[in-house]
Design a protein around this motif. Structure first.
Motif, PDB file in Angstrom:
ATOM      1  N   GLU A 716    -114.064  13.041   2.341  1.00 16.18           N
ATOM      2  CA  GLU A 716    -115.090  12.349   3.111  1.00 16.18           C
ATOM      3  C   GLU A 716    -114.690  10.882   3.250  1.00 16.18           C
ATOM      4  O   GLU A 716    -113.891  10.349   2.485  1.00 16.18           O
ATOM      5  CB  GLU A 716    -116.446  12.466   2.413  1.00 16.18           C
ATOM      6  N   GLU A 717    -115.263  10.243   4.233  1.00 16.84           N
ATOM      7  CA  GLU A 717    -114.836   8.884   4.577  1.00 16.84           C
ATOM      8  C   GLU A 717    -114.952   7.919   3.404  1.00 16.84           C
ATOM      9  O   GLU A 717    -114.057   7.108   3.155  1.00 16.84           O
ATOM     10  CB  GLU A 717    -115.683   8.387   5.750  1.00 16.84           C
ATOM     11  N   GLY A 718    -116.048   7.999   2.670  1.00 14.34           N
ATOM     12  CA  GLY A 718    -116.250   7.072   1.561  1.00 14.34           C
ATOM     13  C   GLY A 718    -115.191   7.221   0.489  1.00 14.34           C
ATOM     14  O   GLY A 718    -114.668   6.235  -0.028  1.00 14.34           O
ATOM     15  N   GLU A 719    -114.885   8.484   0.144  1.00  9.84           N
ATOM     16  CA  GLU A 719    -113.873   8.714  -0.886  1.00  9.84           C
ATOM     17  C   GLU A 719    -112.489   8.320  -0.384  1.00  9.84           C
ATOM     18  O   GLU A 719    -111.670   7.786  -1.144  1.00  9.84           O
ATOM     19  CB  GLU A 719    -113.886  10.182  -1.309  1.00  9.84           C
ATOM     20  N   HIS A 720    -112.207   8.582   0.879  1.00  8.51           N
ATOM     21  CA  HIS A 720    -110.913   8.187   1.438  1.00  8.51           C
ATOM     22  C   HIS A 720    -110.742   6.674   1.364  1.00  8.51           C
ATOM     23  O   HIS A 720    -109.682   6.157   0.959  1.00  8.51           O
ATOM     24  CB  HIS A 720    -110.818   8.676   2.888  1.00  8.51           C
ATOM     25  N   ALA A 721    -111.774   5.930   1.735  1.00  5.97           N
ATOM     26  CA  ALA A 721    -111.711   4.467   1.681  1.00  5.97           C
ATOM     27  C   ALA A 721    -111.493   3.980   0.259  1.00  5.97           C
ATOM     28  O   ALA A 721    -110.702   3.058   0.005  1.00  5.97           O
ATOM     29  CB  ALA A 721    -112.994   3.879   2.255  1.00  5.97           C
ATOM     30  N   ALA A 722    -112.221   4.613  -0.698  1.00  9.78           N
ATOM     31  CA  ALA A 722    -112.064   4.205  -2.098  1.00  9.78           C
ATOM     32  C   ALA A 722    -110.644   4.489  -2.590  1.00  9.78           C
ATOM     33  O   ALA A 722    -110.046   3.685  -3.327  1.00  9.78           O
ATOM     34  CB  ALA A 722    -113.086   4.945  -2.961  1.00  9.78           C
ATOM     35  N   PHE A 723    -110.115   5.649  -2.207  1.00 14.11           N
ATOM     36  CA  PHE A 723    -108.749   5.989  -2.616  1.00 14.11           C
ATOM     37  C   PHE A 723    -107.749   4.964  -2.060  1.00 14.11           C
ATOM     38  O   PHE A 723    -106.831   4.524  -2.769  1.00 14.11           O
ATOM     39  CB  PHE A 723    -108.407   7.391  -2.121  1.00 14.11           C
ATOM     40  N   LEU A 724    -107.886   4.579  -0.785  1.00 14.89           N
ATOM     41  CA  LEU A 724    -106.979   3.584  -0.191  1.00 14.89           C
ATOM     42  C   LEU A 724    -107.079   2.247  -0.925  1.00 14.89           C
ATOM     43  O   LEU A 724    -106.066   1.584  -1.172  1.00 14.89           O
ATOM     44  CB  LEU A 724    -107.310   3.405   1.287  1.00 14.89           C
ATOM     45  N   GLN A 725    -108.300   1.876  -1.283  1.00 16.44           N
ATOM     46  CA  GLN A 725    -108.455   0.617  -2.018  1.00 16.44           C
ATOM     47  C   GLN A 725    -107.730   0.654  -3.357  1.00 16.44           C
ATOM     48  O   GLN A 725    -107.208  -0.347  -3.834  1.00 16.44           O
ATOM     49  CB  GLN A 725    -109.958   0.349  -2.253  1.00 16.44           C
ATOM     50  N   GLY A 726    -107.694   1.840  -3.958  1.00 18.98           N
ATOM     51  CA  GLY A 726    -107.063   1.933  -5.267  1.00 18.98           C
ATOM     52  C   GLY A 726    -105.571   2.180  -5.229  1.00 18.98           C
ATOM     53  O   GLY A 726    -104.874   1.883  -6.217  1.00 18.98           O
ATOM     54  N   VAL A 727    -105.039   2.721  -4.109  1.00 14.98           N
ATOM     55  CA  VAL A 727    -103.648   3.173  -4.110  1.00 14.98           C
ATOM     56  C   VAL A 727    -102.761   2.399  -3.137  1.00 14.98           C
ATOM     57  O   VAL A 727    -101.578   2.129  -3.422  1.00 14.98           O
ATOM     58  CB  VAL A 727    -103.598   4.682  -3.789  1.00 14.98           C
ATOM     59  N   LEU A 728    -103.277   2.021  -1.952  1.00 17.63           N
ATOM     60  CA  LEU A 728    -102.422   1.491  -0.881  1.00 17.63           C
ATOM     61  C   LEU A 728    -101.636   0.259  -1.305  1.00 17.63           C
ATOM     62  O   LEU A 728    -100.410   0.187  -1.130  1.00 17.63           O
ATOM     63  CB  LEU A 728    -103.285   1.172   0.353  1.00 17.63           C
ATOM     64  N   ARG A 729    -102.300  -0.716  -1.828  1.00 12.15           N
ATOM     65  CA  ARG A 729    -101.604  -1.957  -2.201  1.00 12.15           C
ATOM     66  C   ARG A 729    -100.522  -1.691  -3.237  1.00 12.15           C
ATOM     67  O   ARG A 729     -99.382  -2.179  -3.114  1.00 12.15           O
ATOM     68  CB  ARG A 729    -102.620  -2.952  -2.745  1.00 12.15           C
ATOM     69  N   ALA A 730    -100.898  -0.848  -4.269  1.00 15.15           N
ATOM     70  CA  ALA A 730     -99.916  -0.556  -5.321  1.00 15.15           C
ATOM     71  C   ALA A 730     -98.710   0.169  -4.740  1.00 15.15           C
ATOM     72  O   ALA A 730     -97.557  -0.084  -5.124  1.00 15.15           O
ATOM     73  CB  ALA A 730    -100.561   0.279  -6.415  1.00 15.15           C
ATOM     74  N   ALA A 731     -98.943   1.057  -3.802  1.00 15.07           N
ATOM     75  CA  ALA A 731     -97.828   1.801  -3.194  1.00 15.07           C
ATOM     76  C   ALA A 731     -96.945   0.881  -2.376  1.00 15.07           C
ATOM     77  O   ALA A 731     -95.706   0.945  -2.443  1.00 15.07           O
ATOM     78  CB  ALA A 731     -98.381   2.929  -2.337  1.00 15.07           C
ATOM     79  N   LEU A 732     -97.521  -0.019  -1.574  1.00 16.82           N
ATOM     80  CA  LEU A 732     -96.734  -0.927  -0.722  1.00 16.82           C
ATOM     81  C   LEU A 732     -95.947  -1.945  -1.539  1.00 16.82           C
ATOM     82  O   LEU A 732     -94.845  -2.363  -1.149  1.00 16.82           O
ATOM     83  CB  LEU A 732     -97.662  -1.646   0.262  1.00 16.82           C
ATOM     84  N   GLU A 733     -96.490  -2.318  -2.675  1.00 16.81           N
ATOM     85  CA  GLU A 733     -95.763  -3.277  -3.524  1.00 16.81           C
ATOM     86  C   GLU A 733     -94.544  -2.652  -4.159  1.00 16.81           C
ATOM     87  O   GLU A 733     -93.656  -3.354  -4.644  1.00 16.81           O
ATOM     88  CB  GLU A 733     -96.708  -3.803  -4.610  1.00 16.81           C
ATOM     89  N   ARG A 734     -94.467  -1.301  -4.143  1.00 16.56           N
ATOM     90  CA  ARG A 734     -93.312  -0.614  -4.724  1.00 16.56           C
ATOM     91  C   ARG A 734     -92.234  -0.305  -3.692  1.00 16.56           C
ATOM     92  O   ARG A 734     -91.219   0.292  -4.033  1.00 16.56           O
ATOM     93  CB  ARG A 734     -93.782   0.686  -5.387  1.00 16.56           C
ATOM     94  N   VAL A 735     -92.445  -0.655  -2.421  1.00 18.56           N
ATOM     95  CA  VAL A 735     -91.425  -0.358  -1.409  1.00 18.56           C
ATOM     96  C   VAL A 735     -90.453  -1.528  -1.299  1.00 18.56           C
ATOM     97  O   VAL A 735     -90.793  -2.677  -1.589  1.00 18.56           O
ATOM     98  CB  VAL A 735     -92.073  -0.071  -0.038  1.00 18.56           C
ATOM     99  N   GLY A 736     -89.244  -1.220  -0.861  1.00 17.45           N
ATOM    100  CA  GLY A 736     -88.242  -2.287  -0.721  1.00 17.45           C
ATOM    101  C   GLY A 736     -87.557  -2.268   0.621  1.00 17.45           C
ATOM    102  O   GLY A 736     -86.575  -2.979   0.818  1.00 17.45           O
ATOM    103  N   SER A 737     -88.059  -1.443   1.523  1.00 20.43           N
ATOM    104  CA  SER A 737     -87.372  -1.365   2.801  1.00 20.43           C
ATOM    105  C   SER A 737     -88.373  -1.093   3.909  1.00 20.43           C
ATOM    106  O   SER A 737     -89.515  -0.699   3.665  1.00 20.43           O
ATOM    107  CB  SER A 737     -86.330  -0.241   2.775  1.00 20.43           C
TER     108      SER A 737
END
Length: 864
Positions: A716-737
């Motif tokens: 559901e939209e609310g859970e998807h938004a919460a998941f992005l808040q918890g995961v997106l930044r951490a995932a992008l900080e681990r990329v190098g390319s």
């Protein structure tokens, strides 16, 4: 019988101590209030048309004596004899003498008029008695041997009535007036010659049996309408006007002097008409009737006396019994009033009513008849008398019950027969079972009201037991009645419950009837399973009213026969009516399922599925998780197991901060693996990715982003938004390319770029450990080279382009000049060209414009 006395007249000295009209003497025991009432009743005023100074001969001829019979307000009976005297001690005309008897008990066996000629009446004072000396108290009289007046014997009354042909009919009308007067409070007044008036009073009194006549106040001469009693005679001119108003509204008047009468209804054969004929034509029959009535406890003057007449005629003449309301009235009269000796005498008379072809007109009429016959049969002990009572009940059955009416009367009389003649109930049972209606299931039984069908089911069942036709609940009569009970338009469960509640709450009857009901419910629209469940629902309601031991015994019998549908139906009815389904399930598990291992093994999945369906959506995950924890889901069939996993999956919290979610995630993941079910969304996997993102030591590949796309799209939209808040930044900080940056965005967008955009900017606004980390440089390279109209992933990310450059500008603006130059140098090595180079130049121009803005320049200092 004893009587007190009172004398009232005009005398020289009486109870007042002075001269004048007063009570001269009385017996001890007459109360002051009784004395005052007697004085009023004894007043005598002669007719106004007589001479004021009559001779003794005229007094005897024209001044009628008044014999008044009445009940005092104290309750005692009184008889006052008032006679005109003429002159008093002072020589004044108008004196009278009233002699009153106050009875200490009831009259001896004579009518009040029979005291008219009693020789004990005192009619005046002699000169020697009327002195100024205080009178002595009067003695108490003994009337035990009082003889009735010769003039008013039945033979004399017969002669009086036959003197004129109209007199019997006049007497009948007078009797009718007396009956009506009991309701209307209108007294009977007869005006005739003095002697004739006496005979009319005698005839009207003796028109009723002695116990009834005692209730009629009477006066043989009445001059004052205000003191009128129930029946009154008068003569000449008095205070009665005999006008139309008085005749129509105040009294029932028979002015035989003028030929005027009050209007009365005509009735050729009511009680007054028949008794008046007997008095004029058959005095012996009238005497027999009064003797017959001595067998009854009845003294009320009422129209129901005609029923006593009917009973007498049946008993006296041996006439055939005819049905109708008159017979019903006779039965009721006998039932209410007959003494034991009368009951025995009337048994055969009224017993013939049981065999009337048309029966009694109303079902309610059988209740007094059967009560009367049953009590008489018990007293006599004779089988032919019992047969009267039993045949009467069968007549009620045949004439009324099988026509759809009379349930209450049938129930009452059935219980009455059991109480009075229970030791002989087998005789009644044989008569009841002989009725052919029980073996006609398609006949009129199915048209009867349900309460009546159920009563008959119970009744026939008890008759079969008395007849020793066992097992009772497998007999054809029972099968027929059960079929009739559910053949109506009622709801199946309700009909079945009514049937089961009507039979004995014992194992074998319940078991046998449940099977019979299932067979009857089967139809093209209802298979055996659904029919069994419907019966089980009804059975559950019956079991809920039994003791725990009784209910358990019935269930064990059902389990032994593998009647799973009945047991499951009980569960469904229980859960449907439960305010708290979970508590009901826990109780059912403890009290039922654990006691029935075979049923539990065969039906637990059905029970579980029905419980899930019954629960609100928000309560289902916890129950499903509990079944995962207990291992029950592994025994469920695939569809139910998949449903439970789906509910349990919902209980897995995505956020690692929720510690309870860890166990739920493990249980769900393991069960899905064992049952080879795909979870969508795979919440345990999403939770695992979020957990990994929170750890500083995990790599991008540890997030398993490539496995999340389908699960994210199912959130559901609310859970998807919460998941992005918890995961997106951490995932992008681990990329190098550039490529890794695109992979993260493409994986997490899941068709919702608007949600991703809100979380994406937080990546650019976070403070990295270095001024320009590889994660930011990868983002810059990605957006500079981005082709919104390229492949499918690029088109999905096109809505993020604006947010991407906005975030890049924000990050660049935060850099110191030296760090910015390093970024430029690093990009120059990449040999940007074409569209990417143009975008970079545009970005630098935008950056330069933002730095010239003083407000943004100040904000830039803080961002560093």
């Amino acid at each position: 019988m004893k009587a007190l006395q009172l004398h009232y007249t005009s005398c020289r000295r009486g109870q007042s101590g002075n001269a004048g009209f007063q009570t001269r003497a009385l017996s001890a025991g007459i109360r002051p209030d009784e004395q005052r009432e007697i004085e009023r009743r004894g007043i005598y005023r002669p007719p106004r048309n007589v001479r004021p100074d009559p001779s003794p001969e005229e007094i005897a001829r024209d001044f009628p004596r008044a014999l008044r019979f009445y009940r005092l307000e104290s309750g005692r009976l009184a008889i006052t004899h008032s006679a005109y005297v003429g002159r008093d001690y002072s020589g004044r005309w108008g004196n009278f003498f009233a002699h009153t008897l106050v009875l200490l008990g009831d009259l001896p066996k004579i009518w009040p008029i029979d005291l008219y000629e009693w020789t004990g009446w005192k009619t005046g004072l002699s000169p020697e008695e009327d002195t100024e000396e205080a009178p002595t108290p009067l003695s108490e009289l003994d009337l035990a041997h009082l003889a009735p007046a010769e003039s008013f014997r039945f033979d004399e009354l017969r002669a009086f009535l036959l003197e004129r042909p109209e007199r019997p009919e006049l007497l009948a009308r007078m009797g009718r007036a007396v009956l009506l007067g009991r309701e209307s409070s209108r007294a009977l007044v007869v005006r005739d010659e003095p002697l004739a008036g006496l005979y009319w009073i005698a005839c009207v009194q003796k028109l009723f049996p002695l116990p009834h006549a005692i209730g009629l106040g009477s006066s043989t001469y009445q001059d004052d309408p205000r003191g009128s009693l129930a029946i009154n005679a008068t003569t000449g001119e008095t205070d009665f006007t005999f006008d139309e108003a008085e005749r129509r509204f105040r009294f029932y008047e028979f002015d035989l002097a003028a030929g005027n009468q009050s209007d009365l209804p005509q009735a050729a054969d009511d009680y007054p008409a028949r008794v008046a004929r007997w008095m004029a034509e058959d005095v012996e029959r009238l005497r027999r009737f009064y003797a017959f009535l001595e067998r009854f406890d009845h003294s009320e003057i009422e129209p129901a006396l005609r029923f006593a007449l009917g009973l007498f005629e049946l008993a006296d003449d041996g006439a055939a019994v005819e049905g109708g309301d008159e017979l019903v009235g006779m039965i009721g009269f006998a039932d209410r009033h007959a003494r034991p000796e009368a009951r025995l005498a009337l048994l055969e008379v009224l017993g013939r009513a049981a065999d009337l072809p048309a029966g009694l007109p109303q079902a309610e009429g059988y209740e007094p008849l059967i009560r009367f016959l049953a009590a008489g049969a018990r007293a006599s002990g004779r089988p032919e008398h019992r047969a009267f009572a039993f045949r009467a009940w069968c007549s009620l059955l045949r004439r009324h019950l099988l026509s759809g009416v009379g349930t209450a009367a049938a129930q009452t009389t059935w219980e009455l027969l059991a109480q009075e003649l229970g030791a002989h109930s087998a005789e009644l049972a044989a008569l009841v079972l002989a009725e052919p209606a029980w073996l006609a299931p398609g006949g009129r039984l199915s048209q009867l009201p349900q309460d009546l069908r159920l009563f008959l089911l119970r009744t026939v069942g008890s008759c079969l037991e008395l007849a020793r036709r066992l097992p009772v609940w497998q007999q054809k009569e029972i099968e027929s009645l059960v079929a009739a009970c559910i053949s109506g338009n009622g709801e199946a469960v309700e009909s079945c419950h009514a049937v089961l509640a009507a039979i004995p709450a014992e194992i074998e009857p319940l078991f046998a009837i449940c099977r019979r009901l299932r067979d009857l419910l089967r139809s093209p629209n209802r298979d055996a399973e659904s029919a069994g469940v419907a019966v089980g629902r009804a059975l559950g309601r019956v079991l809920s009213g039994l003791s725990a031991r009784q209910a358990a015994a019935v269930r064990l019998r059902l389990e032994a026969a593998k009647e799973w549908d009945f047991l499951f139906g009980e569960w469904l009815d229980r859960i449907d009516r439960a305010a708290d389904p979970i508590a009901a399930y826990a109780d059912y598990l403890r009290a039922v399922l654990t006691q029935l291992p075979g049923y539990q093994a065969a039906s637990f999945a059905r029970i579980a599925g029905s419980l899930l369906d019954q629960l609100p959506e928000e309560d289902r995950p916890d129950l499903a998780l509990a079944w995962l924890r207990g291992g029950e889901v592994d025994r469920f069939p695939p569809d139910l197991a998949r449903t439970c996993l789906a509910h349990a999956n919902r209980s897995v919290a995505l956020d690692p901060a929720s510690r309870e979610g860890e166990e739920a995630a493990r249980l769900v993941l393991e069960a899905a693996g064992r049952r080879k079910f795909e979870l969508r969304p795979n919440r345990p996997l999403l939770r695992k990715a979020w957990t990994a993102a929170r750890s500083p030591h995990t790599l991008l590949r540890d997030l398993h982003l490539d496995l999340l796309t389908g699960s994210l799209g199912a959130l559901e939209e609310g859970e998807h938004a919460a998941f992005l808040q918890g995961v997106l930044r951490a995932a992008l900080e681990r990329v190098g390319s550039q490529k890794d940056h695109q992979q993260v965005l493409s994986t997490l967008v899941a068709g919702r770029p608007d949600l991703l955009g809100k979380s994406y900017l937080t990546f650019f606004k976070s403070r990295p450990k270095t001024a320009w980390p590889e994660s930011l440089h990868g983002a810059l390279r990605f957006w500079l080279a981005f082709e919104p109209n390229g492949d499918e992933p690029s088109r999905l990310l096109a809505p993020l382009e604006k947010d991407g450059f906005k975030g890049i500008l924000f990050a660049l603006e935060r850099l110191a000049p030296a760090d910015l130059e390093k970024v430029k140098a690093k990009l120059s090595k990449s040999r940007l060209e074409g569209r990417a180079l143009g975008r970079w130049q545009n970005t630098l121009e935008d950056l330069k414009g933002r730095k010239k803005n003083p407000v943004r320049r100040v904000l830039g200092w803080f961002r560093r």
